[in-house]
Design an enzyme around this catalytic site. Structure first.
Site, mmCIF file in Angstrom:
data_model
loop_
_atom_site.group_PDB
_atom_site.id
_atom_site.type_symbol
_atom_site.label_atom_id
_atom_site.label_comp_id
_atom_site.label_asym_id
_atom_site.label_seq_id
_atom_site.Cartn_x
_atom_site.Cartn_y
_atom_site.Cartn_z
ATOM 1 N N ASP A 1 6.471 9.106 19.624
ATOM 2 C CA ASP A 1 7.912 9.322 19.667
ATOM 3 C C ASP A 1 8.294 10.651 20.305
ATOM 4 O OD1 ASP A 1 8.501 6.891 18.397
ATOM 5 O OD2 ASP A 1 8.101 7.777 16.430
ATOM 6 N N TYR B 1 4.913 -5.749 24.817
ATOM 7 C CA TYR B 1 5.750 -4.554 24.918
ATOM 8 C C TYR B 1 5.233 -3.732 26.095
ATOM 9 C CZ TYR B 1 8.580 -0.632 23.066
ATOM 10 O OH TYR B 1 9.501 0.363 22.891
ATOM 11 N N GLU C 1 14.386 -3.746 16.134
ATOM 12 C CA GLU C 1 13.175 -2.992 15.809
ATOM 13 C C GLU C 1 13.536 -1.931 14.776
ATOM 14 O OE1 GLU C 1 9.769 -0.230 17.992
ATOM 15 O OE2 GLU C 1 11.198 -1.372 19.223
#
Length: 263
Positions: free
Chosen positions: A60, A174, A49
């Protein structure tokens, strides 16, 4: 079966769990991208990734955010990352998955972005700020170039939404293992096993766990719930510190068949 899904299935056939490390492209300069990818390939990762630095990385945590800031300070952009990947495309042997936010892609232009991805060996894309309801825009632009659009599913998603996300996702689903942003965790929710069982039942493609996984033990524990894991912050930290021993240990933990363990 897409290239990305095929790579995950091949890991399963070999008796392993898929292992996808996340790297922040250009953390340390653009010149670090090639050796990092080639080294990870040699360690036996399933795919890689490739994170694109962005000024507002809402998904994040601090570790990846700081890595993005270092990359941005070094002048790294989406265009430069894709150009760099293209420059050594012939040496890339695993599928690459670009993780970016939508603004850089929109600025690039969807079709131009798709063509640049093909040139750079990109087989999938993750765009966390594009919700399921808007994701058809990406699939329509990228699928003609055989690029998968991977969808994230959260712990709080109800069964009906899980089914819709699983049906729309490509390459793999995911599965986010924590409520919140990326970053190492010492504890996980108690209902993960049930959550993953529901995901796997709803999905016809592999289910990989991501967010918070930072140790070899956690790679084994989380990998036992699905088809593999994505490891981000721990990899980013180790690469920044030039600690390849830690990276190798994380990858090695995905090798071999192992039983489910208590979370």
């Amino acid at each position: 079966m897409t290239t990305l899904q095929q790579a995950i299935e091949q890991a399963k056939v070999a008796g392993n769990k898929a292992f996808i490390p996340y790297i922040m492209a250009g953390d340390g300069g653009l010149e670090t991208i090639k050796p990092t990818i080639l080294t990870l390939q040699q360690l036996g990762v399933t795919a890689i990734e490739v994170g694109i630095p962005f000024t507002d990385p809402v998904a994040d945590g601090p570790t990846i955010e700081r890595a993005g800031e270092r990359a941005l300070a070094a002048g790294v952009t989406l265009t430069k990352v894709l150009q760099t990947l293209t420059s050594f495309r012939g040496e890339i042997t695993v599928p690459l998955v670009v993780m970016t936010y939508f603004n850089p892609v929109l600025a690039y232009g969807l079709e131009a972005f798709a063509k640049a991805c093909v040139a750079g060996g990109v087989k999938g894309i993750i765009v966390p700020d594009v919700p399921l309801e808007e994701s058809a825009l990406l699939r329509e632009a990228l699928n003609p170039y055989t690029i998968d659009v991977v969808q994230l599913v959260s712990l709080t998603s109800p069964p009906e939404r899980i089914a819709h996300i699983a049906a729309a996702s490509q390459g793999f689903v995911y599965a986010v293992t924590v409520n919140g942003i990326t970053g190492a965790r010492s504890r996980f929710a108690a209902n993960l096993e049930q959550h993953f069982a529901s995901l796997r039942q709803a999905s016809s493609i592999p289910v990989l766990a991501g967010f918070g996984i930072s140790t070899p033990e956690q790679v084994k524990r989380m990998g036992s719930l699905g088809d593999g894991v994505i490891v981000g912050s721990a990899i980013v930290t180790a690469l920044h510190e030039e600690d390849m021993t830690t990276v190798a240990a994380l990858v090695a933990a995905s090798k071999g068949v192992f039983e489910k363990s208590t979370l």
